[in-house]
Every structure is written in C-alpha cells, then in structure tokens.
Design an enzyme around this catalytic site. Structure first.
Site, PDB file in Angstrom:
ATOM      1  CE1 TYR A  83      39.539  73.400  39.930  1.00 59.30           C
ATOM      2  CE2 TYR A  83      40.930  73.339  41.876  1.00 59.30           C
ATOM      3  CZ  TYR A  83      39.945  73.944  41.140  1.00 59.30           C
ATOM      4  OH  TYR A  83      39.359  75.097  41.591  1.00 59.30           O
ATOM      5  CE  LYS A 118      39.850  78.179  43.336  1.00 57.46           C
ATOM      6  NZ  LYS A 118      39.366  79.570  43.413  1.00 57.46           N
TER       7      LYS A 118
END
Ligand SMILES: NC(=O)c1ccc[n+]([C@@H]2O[C@H](COP(=O)([O-])OP(=O)(O)OC[C@H]3O[C@@H](n4cnc5c(N)ncnc54)[C@H](O)[C@@H]3O)[C@@H](O)[C@H]2O)c1
Length: 255
Positions: free
Chosen positions: A154, A161
């Site tokens: 990720y 995020k």
C-alpha cells in the site's frame, strides 16, 4: 419521501464504474430519499453511462479535485441543481504506480505529492468548496483504508490515508463551530478500479478471507455504503472526527 435520508441533498464524488463505493452510496442514498448530485473526473461520458444505472437521474458536475478553477466554481455549479447541501461524500483516491506495490523507498516527491494532493489534501479542499451550501447538521464523509498500520504494497497510499484520517479530525475541529461533522468509513478491501491499480492487492484479499471474524465479501460495496449513509443521516448527530470500521472486524484481530 421516506427513508433514512428523506429530504437530504447530497454531493457524491468518486463514481467511475458501478463497482465504485460511491456508486453504492449514491444508489442507496436515492433509495433512502436523498437527492443526489454527482461529480465526475476525467471520462465524464463513462460517468454519465454509469449514472444511468441509478434508480433516479442524477446531474453530473465535472470536478478534478486538484483544480482550483473547478473547486472555485463548484458551489455555483451545484446550486444549479439544489438550493443547499446536507452532505458531501469524498470517495476519491489516486497514487501514481511508483507509489504502490513495494516502491516506497524509491517513489519521487513529485509522484508522492500527487498522491497526497488527490487523496489527502482534497478532503479539505472539497469540504471548503462545498461549505457555502452547507448549514448546521451537515455531514462530510470520506473513505479510508485503516492507516494505523503499514501494509505490504500500500506504501505511499497508506501514508496518504494516514494524512486523510488526520485531515478529517482537523476538519471536524475547524467545522465544528458551523455544526458540520466530518467522519470516515474505513472499508476492508473491495474490488474496484482503484483497488485493481494496486499491484499485489490480492494479499489483502487473502488476509481478509482468512481473518475477518464476520467474513468479508470483496465484491459487496453495500456494507461500506450503508455506514456512509448512517454518518450522513441525523442518527450520528454528536459524532465527528470518528472512523467507523466496515471491514468484517479485521482491525480488531491480532495476527
Ligand atoms: N476499494 C478498496 O479496497 C477501498 C478500501 C478502503 C477505502 N477505499 C477508498 O474508497 C475511495 C473510493 O475508491 P473505490 O475503491 O470506490 O475506487 P474507484 O476507482 O471506483 O473510485 C476512485 C475515484 O477517485 C476518482 N478520482 C481520482 N482522481 C481524481 C481527481 N483528481 N479528482 C476527482 N476525482 C478523482 C476517480 O475518478 C474514481 O471515481 C477511495 O478513497 C479509496 O481509497 C477503497
């Protein structure tokens, strides 16, 4: 009109396919009494085609969330369709390929800054652009992927995020005096266009299949959309700066 969102006017960003989390939000919102205005990015003809699959027609406004001109004109464009907004949904994320799939140590600042602009800063930009149309009781809702941990593959999207989660808390702080809430839904992995662009995304799929206490359907956007609806509704009137996990319980479980 009856339903959880009866009479609510919503701006929903992020529809690109009918697998988009935003599509599920728009569909459920209409089914629950809301009037929905969509924004589309890039291939607007595609967004128009997908929007035809919604229960009700929904106007589409072009919005690149990094464009100062689009943001400056947004309130006026929305006002052509509704006289105010009760809720805004941020369902937007993007990172260049170098930022994902193990490239953490090598991604350039130029690429990382794009990821942060589109996926993090835009949460604040969108809310501020919509603010002239909002009033006390209004709700801003965004989508995150649990950023309390470093996930394989990720990479910089995870950093984006983490920033989004903080940005939502600061938005809650700064818009609280206007009576406007800001909350996020932390969804588990879902097979959308954004997910497909992450090399190695299947690692999340396998992990969730094995460990989520409630189990997890990678192709069902409705649980995440339902949580968005709840946060847009009047049923969380004193909740802001919060993150609601819709992940089959995965976040609560040790490895
Ligand atoms: N799919 C998952 O596994 C998952 C899990 C948790 C959170 N999320 C988050 O949910 C949100 C929606 O993603 P999705 O999974 O539905 O994928 P999606 O690909 O359907 O939606 C992403 C949207 O972002 C839009 N977008 C990209 N750049 C933009 C820009 N500059 N301006 C305006 N819009 C732009 C795209 O047009 C697209 O509609 C994202 O924030 C994503 O990170 C997804």
């Amino acid at each position: 009109m009856s339903g959880l969102l009866a009479g609510k006017r919503l701006l929903v960003t992020g529809v690109i396919t009918d697998a988009s989390i935003a599509f599920s939000v728009a569909k459920l919102a209409q089914e629950n009494g809301a009037q929905v205005v969509l924004t589309g990015y890039g291939r607007l003809s595609l967004v128009e085609r997908i929007a035809k699959r919604l229960p009700e027609p929904a106007p589409i406004i072009e919005l690149d969330v990094t464009s100062p001109e689009h943001l400056a004109g947004l309130a006026d464009r929305v006002r052509e369709h509704v006289d105010g907004l009760d809720g805004v949904v941020h369902s937007i994320g993007f990172a260049p390929q170098s930022c994902l799939g193990g490239g953490y140590l090598d991604a350039s600042w130029e690429d990382v800054s794009t990821a942060l602009h589109v996926s993090t800063y835009s949460y604040k930009s969108l809310a501020v652009a919509a603010l002239p149309l909002m009033s006390p009781g209004g709700s801003v809702v965004g989508l995150t992927f649990d950023a309390t941990k470093a996930w394989p593959v990720y990479d910089w999207m995870g950093v984006a995020k983490a920033g989004l989660e903080s940005a939502s808390r600061y938005l809650a702080l700064h818009l609280g005096k206007e009576g406007i809430r800001s909350n996020l839904v932390a969804a588990g992995p879902l097979r959308t266009m954004a997910a497909r662009s992450i090399p190695g995304f299947e690692q999340f799929e396998d992990a969730w299949a094995e460990r989520a206490p409630l189990g997890w359907d990678l192709t069902n956007q409705e649980p995440a959309a339902r949580a968005c609806l709840a946060l847009l509704s009047d049923w969380f009137p004193a909740t802001t700066g919060e993150i609601v996990h819709v992940d089959g319980g995965y976040h609560a479980i040790g490895a």
